[in-house]
Design an enzyme around this catalytic site. Structure first.
Site, PDB file in Angstrom:
ATOM      1  N   ALA A  69      75.029  53.570   3.363  1.00  0.00           N
ATOM      2  CA  ALA A  69      75.845  53.682   4.575  1.00  0.00           C
ATOM      3  C   ALA A  69      75.609  52.501   5.526  1.00  0.00           C
ATOM      4  O   ALA A  69      76.281  52.409   6.553  1.00  0.00           O
ATOM      5  CB  ALA A  69      75.544  54.996   5.299  1.00  0.00           C
ATOM      6  N   LYS A 114      79.906  51.737   9.301  1.00  0.00           N
ATOM      7  CA  LYS A 114      79.046  50.898  10.144  1.00  0.00           C
ATOM      8  C   LYS A 114      79.320  49.421   9.902  1.00  0.00           C
ATOM      9  O   LYS A 114      79.444  48.654  10.851  1.00  0.00           O
ATOM     10  CB  LYS A 114      77.561  51.165   9.856  1.00  0.00           C
ATOM     11  N   TRP A 119      68.742  62.166   6.639  1.00  0.00           N
ATOM     12  CA  TRP A 119      69.848  62.372   7.583  1.00  0.00           C
ATOM     13  C   TRP A 119      70.175  63.864   7.600  1.00  0.00           C
ATOM     14  O   TRP A 119      70.346  64.455   6.528  1.00  0.00           O
ATOM     15  CB  TRP A 119      71.050  61.562   7.105  1.00  0.00           C
ATOM     16  N   ASP A 137      72.946  56.960  -1.403  1.00  0.00           N
ATOM     17  CA  ASP A 137      73.768  56.954  -0.198  1.00  0.00           C
ATOM     18  C   ASP A 137      73.621  55.567   0.426  1.00  0.00           C
ATOM     19  O   ASP A 137      72.528  55.199   0.874  1.00  0.00           O
ATOM     20  CB  ASP A 137      73.262  58.046   0.760  1.00  0.00           C
TER      21      ASP A 137
END
Ligand code: PLP
Length: 392
Positions: free
Chosen positions: A210, A243, A127, A208
């Site tokens: 997400a 999300k 990302w 991470d």
């Protein structure tokens, strides 16, 4: 002071959205955005979130400050959602943060404070904001081999040999599931080998997470994190609720440290609170209170789990439809698409071909070929596949 200031480089995803908005062509297709869209093309407020919000607003008594660590009940509930019921909870310290990006930044600050010489190894690609966040914390970064762009497959052997060459005490950033931008996730056996390599080398995983719930399901998507927590002495977790709760603009996330002892976890938690305090004093409460109320109310939690599963299935069915349509064009070239996870994948096409799709067909995607499969609907898959074929 400001006369010599230079403009920041444009954000490639945000500038794409501006171009899309300005495009007046009929039938334009936005596959560039990073948010979930339902079959009607909206990014909905989840019904569980709307219910929790109405009740919260009706009963809220005060807007007095919360502490620098945020709402402790929220932190516990998100910890359990991510780490699961078997988690070594006494060894985990955590705080609420302003979204997953806030968690990444707070944890990067903690690394910079505690181990300023450590190199953070990020996947190639990753990302884009990972690079910016780590650089902002003045951390040294380098990439490890991750994706074979031509085949869309994970370069597991190269990744393992890169881990074996990392210095003990270095940090490895890992996407817990649904790798952004590629959708190429390690399978369970790959994760076992990755965890073995990390343990053997003494590097610190910085996970991470997400997109929990968008890959194979809420529990399945946390499996790699949970294995790491069971096996390794220490790890860092940046968690985003943006999300899976569809709560993007409310900025809801959490940062966790797994330490070797309960005492060290308590100290790490206090230090994370300090990192929050110096950045923004304390995280915003509203969205986190809704997540807390959903996860803490069994009926709402069950409803929310169903809503996440519906989003996951929608994206997965778009993925399957596009994989099938592209297989008719070039089965080998697009073979990985159907096996990848989450909202994103990178089509194996060049930046020039991405530009042609935008200019000639009003189809927008990120220059590295990243598409958001939620931006499609299954009926559009053959149209997109034909458009891709026309620029190959
Ligand atoms: C891989 C990854 N990590 C973290 C985030 C941060 O999300 P947020 O700060 O919106 O919670 C995102 C958002 O797009 C992401 O894709």
């Amino acid at each position: 002071m400001f006369q010599t200031m230079t403009a920041p480089p444009p954000d490639k995803i945000l500038s794409l959205s501006e171009l899309f908005r300005a495009d007046t062509r009929q039938g334009k297709l936005d596959l560039g955005v990073g948010v979930y869209k339902d079959p009607e093309g909206r990014t909905p407020i989840l019904p569980s979130v709307a219910t929790a919000e109405a009740a919260h607003v009706a009963t809220l008594q005060t807007k007095a400050y919360v502490g620098p660590g945020g709402d402790p009940r929220f932190v516990e509930l998100v910890r359990d959602l991510a780490f699961g019921s078997e988690a070594p909870v006494t060894r985990i310290g955590g705080v609420q943060t302003a979204g997953g990006a806030g968690a990444l930044r707070v944890l990067a600050g903690l690394i910079a404070q505690q181990a300023p010489e450590a190199v953070v190894h990020v996947p190639d690609p990753t990302w884009v904001n990972h690079h910016s966040v780590l650089a902002d914390a003045r951390l040294r970064t380098t990439s490890y081999r991750y994706l074979d762009a031509a085949s869309g497959q994970l370069r597991i052997e190269e990744m393992l040999s890169d881990i074996a060459a990392m210095a003990p005490g270095d940090v490895i950033l890992l996407h817990g599931c649904c790798h952004n931008p590629t959708g190429a996730d390690p399978v369970a056996e790959d994760w076992d080998r990755i965890i073995d390599a990390i343990a053997a080398r003494g590097v610190l995983p910085f996970v991470d997470l997400a997109y929990q719930g968008f890959g194979d399901g809420l529990e399945q998507d946390a499996a790699a994190l949970r294995k790491m927590a069971a096996r390794l002495p220490e790890l860092l977790l940046a968690y985003s609720c943006s999300k899976n709760f569809g709560i993007y603009r409310d900025r809801v996330g959490a940062a966790f440290v797994l330490s070797e002892t309960a005492e060290a976890a308590g100290i790490a938690k206090a230090q994370l609170g300090v990192r929050n305090r110096v950045a923004y004093s304390m995280p915003p409460d509203h969205g986190a209170a809704l997540v807390r109320d959903i996860l803490g109310t069994p009926e709402l939690a069950a409803q929310w789990r169903g809503e996440v599963e519906a989003m996951r299935r929608h994206v997965a069915s778009n993925r399957a439809a596009l994989a099938e349509a592209l297989a008719e064009i070039d089965a080998q070239r697009f073979a990985a698409l159907g096996t990848q996870k989450g909202m994103f994948s990178c089509l194996p096409i060049s930046a020039a071909q991405v530009d042609r799709l935008r200019d000639e067909q009003a189809i927008y995607m990120v220059s590295d070929g990243r598409i958001n499969l939620a931006g499609l609907d299954a009926a559009q898959a053959p149209v997109l596949a034909r458009a891709v074929a026309s620029v190959l």
